[in-house]
Every structure is written in structure tokens, then in C-alpha cells.
Design a protein around this motif. Sequence first.
Motif, PDB file in Angstrom:
ATOM      1  N   VAL A 153       0.827  -1.206   0.000  1.00  0.00           N
ATOM      2  CA  VAL A 153       0.000   0.000   0.000  1.00  0.00           C
ATOM      3  C   VAL A 153       0.865   1.261   0.000  1.00  0.00           C
ATOM      4  N   THR A 154       0.418   2.277  -0.704  1.00  0.00           N
ATOM      5  CA  THR A 154       1.158   3.539  -0.760  1.00  0.00           C
ATOM      6  C   THR A 154       0.575   4.535   0.242  1.00  0.00           C
ATOM      7  N   THR A 155       1.361   5.536   0.557  1.00  0.00           N
ATOM      8  CA  THR A 155       0.886   6.600   1.440  1.00  0.00           C
ATOM      9  C   THR A 155      -0.314   7.310   0.825  1.00  0.00           C
ATOM     10  N   GLU A 156      -0.301   7.477  -0.507  1.00  0.00           N
ATOM     11  CA  GLU A 156      -1.419   8.119  -1.192  1.00  0.00           C
ATOM     12  C   GLU A 156      -2.704   7.316  -1.018  1.00  0.00           C
ATOM     13  N   GLN A 157      -2.610   5.998  -1.079  1.00  0.00           N
ATOM     14  CA  GLN A 157      -3.801   5.155  -0.889  1.00  0.00           C
ATOM     15  C   GLN A 157      -4.310   5.237   0.539  1.00  0.00           C
TER      16      GLN A 157
ATOM     17  N   VAL B 182      -8.013  12.451   3.491  1.00  0.00           N
ATOM     18  CA  VAL B 182      -7.158  13.625   3.678  1.00  0.00           C
ATOM     19  C   VAL B 182      -6.103  13.639   2.577  1.00  0.00           C
ATOM     20  N   SER B 183      -5.403  14.759   2.470  1.00  0.00           N
ATOM     21  CA  SER B 183      -4.278  14.830   1.542  1.00  0.00           C
ATOM     22  C   SER B 183      -3.065  14.159   2.184  1.00  0.00           C
ATOM     23  N   ARG B 184      -2.055  13.899   1.358  1.00  0.00           N
ATOM     24  CA  ARG B 184      -0.830  13.311   1.908  1.00  0.00           C
ATOM     25  C   ARG B 184      -0.195  14.230   2.955  1.00  0.00           C
TER      26      ARG B 184
ATOM     27  N   GLY C 124       6.582  11.563  10.020  1.00  0.00           N
ATOM     28  CA  GLY C 124       7.153  10.843   8.891  1.00  0.00           C
ATOM     29  C   GLY C 124       6.587   9.443   8.743  1.00  0.00           C
ATOM     30  N   ARG C 125       7.053   8.749   7.708  1.00  0.00           N
ATOM     31  CA  ARG C 125       6.543   7.422   7.358  1.00  0.00           C
ATOM     32  C   ARG C 125       6.831   6.392   8.458  1.00  0.00           C
ATOM     33  N   ASP C 126       8.014   6.472   9.068  1.00  0.00           N
ATOM     34  CA  ASP C 126       8.363   5.499  10.111  1.00  0.00           C
ATOM     35  C   ASP C 126       7.393   5.579  11.285  1.00  0.00           C
ATOM     36  N   ASP C 127       7.019   6.798  11.660  1.00  0.00           N
ATOM     37  CA  ASP C 127       6.082   6.985  12.763  1.00  0.00           C
ATOM     38  C   ASP C 127       4.717   6.420  12.395  1.00  0.00           C
TER      39      ASP C 127
END
Length: 213
Positions: free
Chosen positions: A40-44, A51-53, A62-65
Motif C-alpha cells: 500500500v502507498t501513502t497516497e492510498q 485527507v491529503s498526503r 514521517g513514514r516510520d512513525d
Amino acid sequence: MSETPTTDGRARRWAGHREARRLELVDAACSAIAEHGPEVTTEQIAARAGVSRPGLYRHFDGRDDLQSAIAARSVERLVAELEPVWRPSGRPFDMLAKALRAHLRWLGANGNVYRYLKRTSFGTGGESATTNVRATVASHVAGMLVDGSLGAEIEPAVAHPLAFGLVGMVDSASAHWLDEPHGASLDQLVSQLTESCWAVIRASLGTDAVAGP
């Protein structure tokens, strides 16, 4: 001076609101993973949350959190699914079967989330989220072995390695079944793993120490 309590109260309410919103976003992320799979992507995830990215990352460092929050939430849900098992009742052999059935039922219903957890680090220690799941469940099982819930009181020096070994075996076997069942049903795997785990427990303690099923 009189404004301090009011200010503190507003700060607590705002912190509570942010935490509730963060949890909503994590649950939306879990739903996105279930739908789109472990890639899965952050956009999905953001689209699922509505919400927006950038709006998503206003609530995470960030992504890790974000990944750690998803992992923590998934661990929480699995432990909650198994929670009735931590209150011993009935025959030890039946309790073991009940725990294995609950685990496999969760795994079957959350296969994509589980696969995502295998790829994801948990917290800052670098361990995988599934490693954290195994450690959490194994600690519970060790406690049940020590207090006699599974049929005999076992000294901690024996109980903890035994519990972690059993949970590791179950996790490996069930993860393989999830991807390649080879025609085995959930009921068949529950029966096989229950018998195997029980045999290991009895062999470790001596067959006279633990009553048979």
C-alpha cells in the motif's frame, strides 16, 4: 494566575482531540492495507482516510512513525482478540485449541495486515512488528505455564524458552499456511498445531506431569 487551569484544560482537550484523530487515521490505514495489500502507498492510505498526503503527515513524524503506529494498533487488536484466552477456564488442552483458533481466525481475516507487519519495523528498536506480536503472546503463554493454567506449574527457566519456542513454531506454520495452505482447512491446522504444541509441552515436562487431552 487564574488562567493557568483553563489553559491547561484546553491543552489537554486539544491533545485528546489530536490523539483521537491520529487513531482514526491509523484505523483508516489498516483498512487501506486490507484493501490494497502490504505494498500500500501513502497516497492510498491518505485517500482512504479522506485527507491529503500532507494532511496525513500533520499527525505523524514521517513514514516510520506512521508505520509504527499501524504496527502498534495491529498488535493491540490481536492481543484483544486473544484476550479471553488469558482468563483460563476449562481443560488446558481445550484452552490451547481455543487460543490457536483465535490466532488463526485473526490471521485469516487480516492476512494483508499481517504481511504488512512482517515488512514493518516497530518503534525505534528496528525489530519487526511480527516479532513484537510473538514476544507479546509468548510472554502471556509463559505466564500461564508458570502459574499452572496449562496443567502444571513450570519454573520460569523452563517456561519462557518453551513458550517462545511454541509461539515461534505456531507463527511460522500459520504464516506458511496463510500463503500456501496446501489444501489444509483452518480446522485441520488448529487440530495439527494443538496436538503438536501439546506433545512438546508434555515431552518437556514428562508425560506424567501434564494430563492428556
